[in-house]
Design a protein around this motif. Structure first.
Motif, PDB file in Angstrom:
ATOM      1  N   THR A   1      50.699  42.484  18.980  1.00 48.90           N
ATOM      2  CA  THR A   1      52.007  43.111  18.801  1.00 48.90           C
ATOM      3  C   THR A   1      52.168  44.227  19.831  1.00 48.90           C
ATOM      4  OG1 THR A   1      51.067  44.554  17.088  1.00 48.90           O
ATOM      5  CG2 THR A   1      52.230  42.575  16.363  1.00 48.90           C
ATOM      6  N   ALA A   2      53.366  44.326  20.379  1.00 51.42           N
ATOM      7  CA  ALA A   2      53.586  45.269  21.473  1.00 51.42           C
ATOM      8  C   ALA A   2      54.996  45.826  21.430  1.00 51.42           C
ATOM      9  CB  ALA A   2      53.343  44.581  22.818  1.00 51.42           C
ATOM     10  N   SER A   3      55.163  46.981  22.066  1.00 50.04           N
ATOM     11  CA  SER A   3      56.482  47.586  22.236  1.00 50.04           C
ATOM     12  C   SER A   3      56.613  48.067  23.667  1.00 50.04           C
ATOM     13  CB  SER A   3      56.668  48.757  21.269  1.00 50.04           C
ATOM     14  OG  SER A   3      55.701  49.778  21.516  1.00 50.04           O
ATOM     15  N   VAL A   4      57.861  48.129  24.123  1.00 51.18           N
ATOM     16  CA  VAL A   4      58.179  48.643  25.456  1.00 51.18           C
ATOM     17  C   VAL A   4      58.995  49.914  25.270  1.00 51.18           C
ATOM     18  CG1 VAL A   4      59.389  48.210  27.621  1.00 51.18           C
ATOM     19  CG2 VAL A   4      58.167  46.344  26.481  1.00 51.18           C
ATOM     20  N   ALA A   5      58.545  51.004  25.865  1.00 53.76           N
ATOM     21  CA  ALA A   5      59.212  52.294  25.702  1.00 53.76           C
ATOM     22  C   ALA A   5      60.677  52.207  26.130  1.00 53.76           C
ATOM     23  CB  ALA A   5      58.483  53.367  26.514  1.00 53.76           C
ATOM     24  N   GLY A   6      61.570  52.610  25.219  1.00 51.87           N
ATOM     25  CA  GLY A   6      62.991  52.656  25.537  1.00 51.87           C
ATOM     26  C   GLY A   6      63.717  51.337  25.442  1.00 51.87           C
ATOM     27  N   VAL A   7      63.033  50.254  25.036  1.00 47.34           N
ATOM     28  CA  VAL A   7      63.667  48.937  24.965  1.00 47.34           C
ATOM     29  C   VAL A   7      63.449  48.357  23.568  1.00 47.34           C
ATOM     30  CG1 VAL A   7      63.868  46.642  25.986  1.00 47.34           C
ATOM     31  CG2 VAL A   7      63.141  48.583  27.402  1.00 47.34           C
ATOM     32  N   PRO A   8      64.519  48.062  22.827  1.00 43.49           N
ATOM     33  CA  PRO A   8      64.347  47.449  21.503  1.00 43.49           C
ATOM     34  C   PRO A   8      63.596  46.126  21.591  1.00 43.49           C
ATOM     35  CG  PRO A   8      66.604  48.227  21.792  1.00 43.49           C
ATOM     36  CD  PRO A   8      65.933  48.312  23.142  1.00 43.49           C
ATOM     37  N   ALA A   9      62.826  45.835  20.558  1.00 43.81           N
ATOM     38  CA  ALA A   9      61.990  44.638  20.565  1.00 43.81           C
ATOM     39  C   ALA A   9      62.804  43.362  20.725  1.00 43.81           C
ATOM     40  CB  ALA A   9      61.161  44.579  19.280  1.00 43.81           C
ATOM     41  N   ASP A  10      63.992  43.316  20.125  1.00 47.07           N
ATOM     42  CA  ASP A  10      64.774  42.086  20.230  1.00 47.07           C
ATOM     43  C   ASP A  10      65.243  41.835  21.662  1.00 47.07           C
ATOM     44  OD1 ASP A  10      66.538  44.219  20.181  1.00 47.07           O
ATOM     45  OD2 ASP A  10      68.003  43.232  18.882  1.00 47.07           O
ATOM     46  N   GLU A  11      65.447  42.909  22.436  1.00 50.26           N
ATOM     47  CA  GLU A  11      65.832  42.730  23.835  1.00 50.26           C
ATOM     48  C   GLU A  11      64.651  42.227  24.664  1.00 50.26           C
ATOM     49  OE1 GLU A  11      67.764  46.099  25.529  1.00 50.26           O
ATOM     50  OE2 GLU A  11      69.149  46.338  23.842  1.00 50.26           O
ATOM     51  N   VAL A  12      63.456  42.710  24.354  1.00 51.42           N
ATOM     52  CA  VAL A  12      62.260  42.210  25.046  1.00 51.42           C
ATOM     53  C   VAL A  12      62.066  40.725  24.734  1.00 51.42           C
ATOM     54  CG1 VAL A  12      59.779  42.480  25.368  1.00 51.42           C
ATOM     55  CG2 VAL A  12      61.194  44.495  24.922  1.00 51.42           C
ATOM     56  N   ALA A  13      62.207  40.371  23.469  1.00 54.91           N
ATOM     57  CA  ALA A  13      62.045  38.967  23.069  1.00 54.91           C
ATOM     58  C   ALA A  13      63.102  38.087  23.718  1.00 54.91           C
ATOM     59  CB  ALA A  13      62.118  38.858  21.548  1.00 54.91           C
TER      60      ALA A  13
END
Length: 400
Positions: free
Chosen positions: A329-341
């Motif tokens: 599981t991961a997150s990108v600073a400043g970017v919502p998870a649904d946008e990364v997906a």
């Protein structure tokens, strides 16, 4: 770590989905093999040509064999296997079969990573019976603290319910050590193995659980709409299954009934036999490949992916535990998870998202937002991981 003990090219050739997408969503649903797909379509064709009952009769021996195959996969007996249409139904049936004994003041012990649907069922039991829900703290690595568990068990404890691998992370809870503690205390132990069976070896004897629920659709690579329950023969006298019907019980002629032997007392008469047979094929393929070999590769791929994501500026992984698996599981600073997906999907890469509902206790304690969940399997290649990491890296770079 060696990643080439399997013929990956042949396995991918036998997995039609590999030709079209990079599939990093095996924690959601694994890709069917050609063999599993063929088994299902052939049975559906037989139903269409001869009739549903007639097709089931013709496949009766192969249908019965599915219990044997599942038992071989997890180290149990065929008589201890009950088929379900999903793991949640299997887990709920096991829980309900014990819940009839709960009284006010009794206690259920569970972990912070417990699956969200299980937690809701605990709350429902508390509302109905007055049972107390006790959440065992984590150890310093983020796994269930077995020392704390041992200290919390007392005469009021009627169940220990634990998720082997949570839906929202790479943690592997110490299932066997939990089993050692519950056996010594004589407390029933219900293991949710939805994310572990098929991902790496799971042996009920080594773990020491009394009940285990699992699905077919995830790392086992079976069809959706399949699951199973393993119930140890030793715990059956304590269980009162929630549904009595002609597959689970036999009328005794005196306005009463007798449960059928073994775990079959949990089954219902009607089943999707094409899916059941497909599950059997998937299990036999898993056994033929050797879960120890496929599991080592899957876990190693998960480690490589996690490490590569951690090396990216602006990217953080969130997996707990000293022992971790192929779920990342991961997150990108400043970017919502649904946008990364969505960006990954744009590049043909399948992933999914975690949310608070999937593991309420853990999400609340760590204040976790939705995360991107990436879950390779043994048929995933290093090149596919590299492509996913590249896309995530670009998203992170554009956000800075």
């Amino acid at each position: 770590m060696v990643l080439n003990r399997l013929d990956i090219d042949a396995l991918r050739h036998d997995t039609p989905g590999c030709a079209h997408r990079i599939h990093l969503n095996n924690a959601g649903a694994g890709l069917l093999s050609s063999g599993t797909l063929r088994t299902m379509t052939e049975h559906l064709d037989l139903e269409a040509r001869t009739g549903g009952y007639e097709a089931a009769d013709a496949a009766a021996d192969r249908i019965a064999r599915v219990h044997d195959d599942l038992a071989a996969l997890i180290g149990g007996r065929a008589s201890e296997i009950a088929l379900f249409d999903n793991s949640t139904r299997a887990w709920q049936a096991a829980f309900a079969a014990l819940a009839h004994t709960f009284r006010p003041g009794d206690r259920i012990l569970t972990g912070r990573a417990e699956y969200g649907s299980n937690v809701l069922t605990y709350f429902q039991a508390a509302r109905r019976t007055g049972v107390e829900i006790v959440v065992v703290p984590n150890d310093e690595h983020g796994a269930l603290d077995t020392g704390a568990l041992a200290g919390l068990i007392d005469e009021r404890t009627k169940l220990v319910g634990v998720s082997h691998v949570p839906t929202g992370g790479g943690l592997v809870n110490p299932a066997a050590e939990i089993g050692r503690i519950t056996r010594a205390a004589g407390v029933p132990y219900l293991l949710d193995a939805t994310q572990s069976v098929g991902q790496f070896p799971v042996d009920v004897a080594a773990i020491g659980c009394d009940l285990l629920a699992a699905t077919g659709r995830k790392f086992l690579r079976g069809p959706r709409g399949t699951g199973f329950l393993w119930a140890a023969e030793t715990i059956l006298p304590l269980l009162d299954p929630p549904v009595a019907e002609i597959a689970s019980a036999e009328w005794d002629g005196d306005e009463g009934f007798t449960w059928r032997p073994g775990a079959r007392r949990f089954e219902t008469w009607e089943k999707n036999y094409a899916a059941v047979l497909g599950l059997g094929t998937a299990v036999r393929e898993a056994l033929a490949l050797d879960p120890a070999v496929t599991g080592a590769r899957a876990v190693a791929l998960g480690t490589r992916l996690r490490d590569a994501l951690d090396d990216l500026p602006g990217v953080t992984t969130h997996d707990l535990g000293r022992d971790r698996c192929a779920i990342v599981t991961a997150s990108v600073a400043g970017v919502p998870a649904d946008e990364v997906a969505a960006e990954l999907a744009h590049h043909g890469i399948n992933v999914s998202l975690t949310n608070r509902e999937g593991a309420q206790f853990d999400a609340l304690e760590r204040k976790l937002p939705p995360l991107v969940r990436l879950s390779p399997h043994y048929y995933t290649t290093q090149e596919e991981l590299d492509r996913a990491v590249t896309v995530v890296g670009r998203v992170a770079a554009n956000a800075r």
